[in-house]
Design an enzyme around this catalytic site. Structure first.
Site, PDB file in Angstrom:
ATOM      1  N   ASN A  23       0.982  -1.182  -0.205  1.00 12.12           N
ATOM      2  CA  ASN A  23      -0.167   0.019   0.030  1.00 12.12           C
ATOM      3  C   ASN A  23       0.758   1.166  -0.032  1.00 12.12           C
ATOM      4  O   ASN A  23       0.199   2.376  -0.054  1.00 12.12           O
ATOM      5  CB  ASN A  23      -0.913  -0.109   1.233  1.00 12.12           C
ATOM      6  CG  ASN A  23      -2.067  -0.882   0.966  1.00 12.12           C
ATOM      7  OD1 ASN A  23      -2.349  -1.574  -0.334  1.00 12.12           O
ATOM      8  ND2 ASN A  23      -2.708  -1.420   1.821  1.00 12.12           N
ATOM      9  N   CYS A 118     -16.809  -3.341  -3.816  1.00 14.89           N
ATOM     10  CA  CYS A 118     -15.994  -4.751  -3.936  1.00 14.89           C
ATOM     11  C   CYS A 118     -16.303  -5.669  -2.731  1.00 14.89           C
ATOM     12  O   CYS A 118     -17.316  -5.235  -1.997  1.00 14.89           O
ATOM     13  CB  CYS A 118     -14.431  -4.319  -3.884  1.00 14.89           C
ATOM     14  SG  CYS A 118     -13.918  -3.526  -2.148  1.00 14.89           S
ATOM     15  N   ARG A 123     -17.076   1.049  -1.766  1.00 13.92           N
ATOM     16  CA  ARG A 123     -15.937   2.075  -1.659  1.00 13.92           C
ATOM     17  C   ARG A 123     -16.048   3.272  -2.408  1.00 13.92           C
ATOM     18  O   ARG A 123     -15.300   3.154  -3.595  1.00 13.92           O
ATOM     19  CB  ARG A 123     -14.585   1.194  -2.011  1.00 13.92           C
ATOM     20  CG  ARG A 123     -14.542   0.161  -0.732  1.00 13.92           C
ATOM     21  CD  ARG A 123     -13.241  -0.764  -1.028  1.00 13.92           C
ATOM     22  NE  ARG A 123     -12.141  -0.190  -0.673  1.00 13.92           N
ATOM     23  CZ  ARG A 123     -10.929  -0.842  -0.801  1.00 13.92           C
ATOM     24  NH1 ARG A 123     -10.713  -1.817  -1.413  1.00 13.92           N
ATOM     25  NH2 ARG A 123      -9.815   0.053  -0.360  1.00 13.92           N
TER      26      ARG A 123
HETATM   27  C1  EPZ Z   1      -6.516   1.923   1.992  1.00 10.87           C
HETATM   28  O1  EPZ Z   1      -7.799   1.796   0.967  1.00 10.87           O
HETATM   29  C2  EPZ Z   1      -6.037   0.565   1.542  1.00 10.87           C
HETATM   30  N1  EPZ Z   1      -5.791   0.405   0.343  1.00 10.87           N
HETATM   31  C3  EPZ Z   1      -6.816  -0.552   2.220  1.00 10.87           C
HETATM   32  O2  EPZ Z   1      -6.033  -1.724   2.089  1.00 10.87           O
HETATM   33  C4  EPZ Z   1      -7.180  -0.148   3.676  1.00 10.87           C
HETATM   34  O3  EPZ Z   1      -7.834  -0.940   4.326  1.00 10.87           O
HETATM   35  C5  EPZ Z   1      -7.690   1.198   3.963  1.00 10.87           C
HETATM   36  O4  EPZ Z   1      -6.650   2.411   3.208  1.00 10.87           O
HETATM   37  C6  EPZ Z   1      -7.755   1.677   5.528  1.00 10.87           C
HETATM   38  O5  EPZ Z   1      -6.494   1.847   6.207  1.00 10.87           O
HETATM   39  C7  EPZ Z   1      -4.625   0.847  -0.216  1.00 10.87           C
HETATM   40  O6  EPZ Z   1      -3.880   1.607   0.365  1.00 10.87           O
HETATM   41  C8  EPZ Z   1      -4.332   0.526  -1.809  1.00 10.87           C
HETATM   42  P1  EPZ Z   1      -9.672   4.965   2.944  1.00 10.87           P
HETATM   43  P2  EPZ Z   1      -8.577   3.278   0.938  1.00 10.87           P
HETATM   44  O7  EPZ Z   1     -10.004   5.948   1.865  1.00 10.87           O
HETATM   45  O8  EPZ Z   1      -7.614   4.177   0.651  1.00 10.87           O
HETATM   46  C9  EPZ Z   1     -14.528   5.873   3.284  1.00 10.87           C
HETATM   47  C10 EPZ Z   1      -5.942  -3.817   1.638  1.00 10.87           C
HETATM   48  O9  EPZ Z   1      -6.359  -4.895   1.790  1.00 10.87           O
HETATM   49  N2  EPZ Z   1     -14.214   6.933   1.928  1.00 10.87           N
HETATM   50  O10 EPZ Z   1      -8.569   5.357   4.093  1.00 10.87           O
HETATM   51  O11 EPZ Z   1      -9.429   2.873  -0.265  1.00 10.87           O
HETATM   52  C11 EPZ Z   1     -14.185   4.452   2.853  1.00 10.87           C
HETATM   53  O12 EPZ Z   1     -15.387   3.897   2.302  1.00 10.87           O
HETATM   54  C12 EPZ Z   1      -6.589  -2.690   1.548  1.00 10.87           C
HETATM   55  O13 EPZ Z   1      -4.624  -3.799   1.452  1.00 10.87           O
HETATM   56  C13 EPZ Z   1     -15.417   7.496   1.670  1.00 10.87           C
HETATM   57  O14 EPZ Z   1     -16.539   7.232   2.013  1.00 10.87           O
HETATM   58  O15 EPZ Z   1      -9.455   3.570   2.127  1.00 10.87           O
HETATM   59  C14 EPZ Z   1     -13.839   3.944   4.132  1.00 10.87           C
HETATM   60  O16 EPZ Z   1     -14.877   3.640   5.144  1.00 10.87           O
HETATM   61  C15 EPZ Z   1      -8.173  -3.039   1.662  1.00 10.87           C
HETATM   62  N3  EPZ Z   1     -15.331   8.122   0.293  1.00 10.87           N
HETATM   63  C16 EPZ Z   1     -13.084   4.989   4.912  1.00 10.87           C
HETATM   64  O17 EPZ Z   1     -13.502   6.041   4.044  1.00 10.87           O
HETATM   65  C17 EPZ Z   1     -14.181   8.423  -0.208  1.00 10.87           C
HETATM   66  O18 EPZ Z   1     -13.963   9.145  -1.178  1.00 10.87           O
HETATM   67  C18 EPZ Z   1     -11.663   4.972   4.872  1.00 10.87           C
HETATM   68  O19 EPZ Z   1     -11.396   4.383   3.441  1.00 10.87           O
HETATM   69  C19 EPZ Z   1     -13.029   7.627   0.342  1.00 10.87           C
HETATM   70  C20 EPZ Z   1     -13.178   7.003   1.465  1.00 10.87           C
END
Ligand code: EPZ
Length: 433
Positions: A23, A118, A123
């Site tokens: 990541n 997914c 997401r």
């Molecule tokens: C990153 O995902 C990681 N992926 C995830 O790892 C990890 O679980 C996650 O961060 C949390 O630490 C990568 O780095 C490639 P977020 P990301 O934006 O960036 C909501 C793995 O298995 N949200 O921090 O997609 C979202 O739905 C993966 O390696 C919105 O609502 O996560 C979530 O509830 C899985 N709108 C929260 O925020 C948006 O535009 C945090 O998501 C963006 C996010």
């Protein structure tokens, strides 16, 4: 089609060396293409299929990305000349949306497919889009694509609704070449964000505050290539720590940043394991029976959602009931597979109640998402008898030499090719129904 076949019950012993963080690698590989002078050389890039996919996406945009003989990844963004990211590659991986920040910064135009839902729930990328829009991009959503363009991106003060790793990184990438200063408030603080900031600053960017919840980026005119070593994967490290815990083992996990593992280590100790910390390694020795744990997942420095599943697997064999609340994603689908192995887990909305059982029994199980895959593997390693794990392409997205690393710790685990049931109609020809 491949599967993992595990005969469980061996306590794992020995040393394992952790690979580079997936990541961290993904956004850094994309960010490397921001440079218009020289090339970047990236070390400690994990050899997993997500890395392969992001390289193919960059190549489709005109970027040069290749591994040399030492396993270092070279990225040269000078030839970036296309702004349409191909759906068939982007759909495989949500992290490909980082290309939107890159393309807007470099070409002022981006057409990137919107990631769908997914296996860990909905997401959305609404925060990313709002951020680009506030930086001056005109955006329409059409035919499943985000189509964005701008004369130039302008610095802005952007408050991110909730801690979001992806939004923070995408806007950091976009803001490096923007006109003026961008301030990201309520930014995510994960170590991978700090790694990205160090890399960007090495390229000549001006990023301050990464690792706190306010990140300030002063836009610069151009960026150049740089050498960089990716940080160790804290999620892979945590997975091996829980593998030691669940198998009654004694594993030294090498090439880690102890600080990144603070919260998982507190929980591992709470479960009764003995933890010995070195400078870049940690030894985890398990007790006869694990103690139950209560916790909730939260953004860094809290307990990571990506370790929730291995932790739940370990708690299946604890001497009591654990209560685990998942606050980030809809991430409990895999518990049905653990139940098939004899686990006693009840899920109510975001909370799982796990009553420890005295043993798990091997079963054929299907991987539902990447971290669920890791949880099923370590459950299989502790279970009595034979476990077959299907859906390995998901595990291969984020772990390098996974079964090989477990084998070196004493696990009985092999990868087998199985015959795919593709010709299903051929098979039923001539059978009377
Ligand atoms: C990153 O995902 C990681 N992926 C995830 O790892 C990890 O679980 C996650 O961060 C949390 O630490 C990568 O780095 C490639 P977020 P990301 O934006 O960036 C909501 C793995 O298995 N949200 O921090 O997609 C979202 O739905 C993966 O390696 C919105 O609502 O996560 C979530 O509830 C899985 N709108 C929260 O925020 C948006 O535009 C945090 O998501 C963006 C996010």
């Amino acid at each position: 089609m491949a599967r993992l076949v595990i005969y469980g019950g061996n306590a794992l012993h020995g040393e394992v060396t952790i690979s580079g963080a997936k990541n961290s690698a993904l956004p850094i590989i994309v960010a490397a293409a921001l440079a218009t002078e020289g090339e970047s050389v990236l070390d400690n890039i994990p050899h997993d299929s997500d890395v392969g996919t992001i390289c193919l996406i960059l190549r489709s945009l005109g970027v040069k990305a290749w591994f040399d003989q030492e396993g270092k990844l070279h990225v040269n963004g000078q030839t970036l000349n296309k702004y349409q990211a191909p759906y068939d590659l982007v759909r495989k991986m949500r992290a490909s949306f980082y290309c939107a920040g890159l393309l807007l910064a470099r070409l002022g135009q981006a057409e990137v497919p919107l990631p769908g839902g997914c296996a860990i729930g909905s997401r959305p990328v609404d925060f990313h889009i709002r951020g680009f829009s506030q930086m001056g991009a005109e955006i329409i959503i059409e035919h499943g694509f985000m189509k964005a363009q701008c004369k130039e991106l302008n610095g802005t003060n952007f408050y991110i609704n909730r801690s979001s790793v992806g939004t923070t990184m995408n806007l950091m990438i976009a803001a490096t070449l923007a006109k003026g200063t961008t301030v990201l408030e309520s930014a995510a603080k994960e170590p991978e964000i700090v790694d990205l900031a160090i890399f960007l600053n090495g390229m000549g960017a001006k990023v301050r505050g990464a690792g706190t919840d306010v990140i300030r980026i002063d836009g610069v005119e151009t960026l150049h290539g740089v050498e960089h070593t990716i940080i160790p994967d804290r999620i892979e490290a945590g997975t091996f720590m829980f593998a030691s815990a669940i198998t009654g083992g004694d594993i030294t996990v090498k090439n880690v940043v102890i600080e990144h593992l603070r919260s998982p280590l507190i929980k591992i100790e709470e479960s009764g394991c003995i933890v010995e910390k070195g400078t870049t390694e940690v030894r985890v020795s398990a007790p006869k029976r694990l103690q139950p744990i209560d916790l909730e997942t939260s953004p860094y420095p809290g307990f990571p959602t990506d370790l929730q599943q291995p932790l739940v697997a370990a708690m299946c064999l604890a001497g009591g009931a654990s209560v685990i609340r998942e606050n980030i994603f809809d991430r409990f689908r895999y518990v049905d597979e653990l139940r098939r192995m004899g686990a006693d887990i009840k899920v109510e909305r975001e909370t799982a109640i796990i009553r420890g059982v005295s043993q798990l029994t091997g079963a054929p199980v299907e991987v539902t998402d990447l971290r669920a895959g890791a949880a099923l593997v370590i459950a299989g390693l502790a279970a009595q008898g034979r476990t077959e794990i299907y859906g390995l392409d998901i595990i291969d997205r984020g772990y390098e030499n996974f079964e090989e690393k477990f084998r070196r710790l004493g696990a009985d685990i092999v990868r087998e090719e199985t015959k795919a049931a593709t010709d299903i109609f051929g098979k039923i020809q001539g059978i009377n129904v």
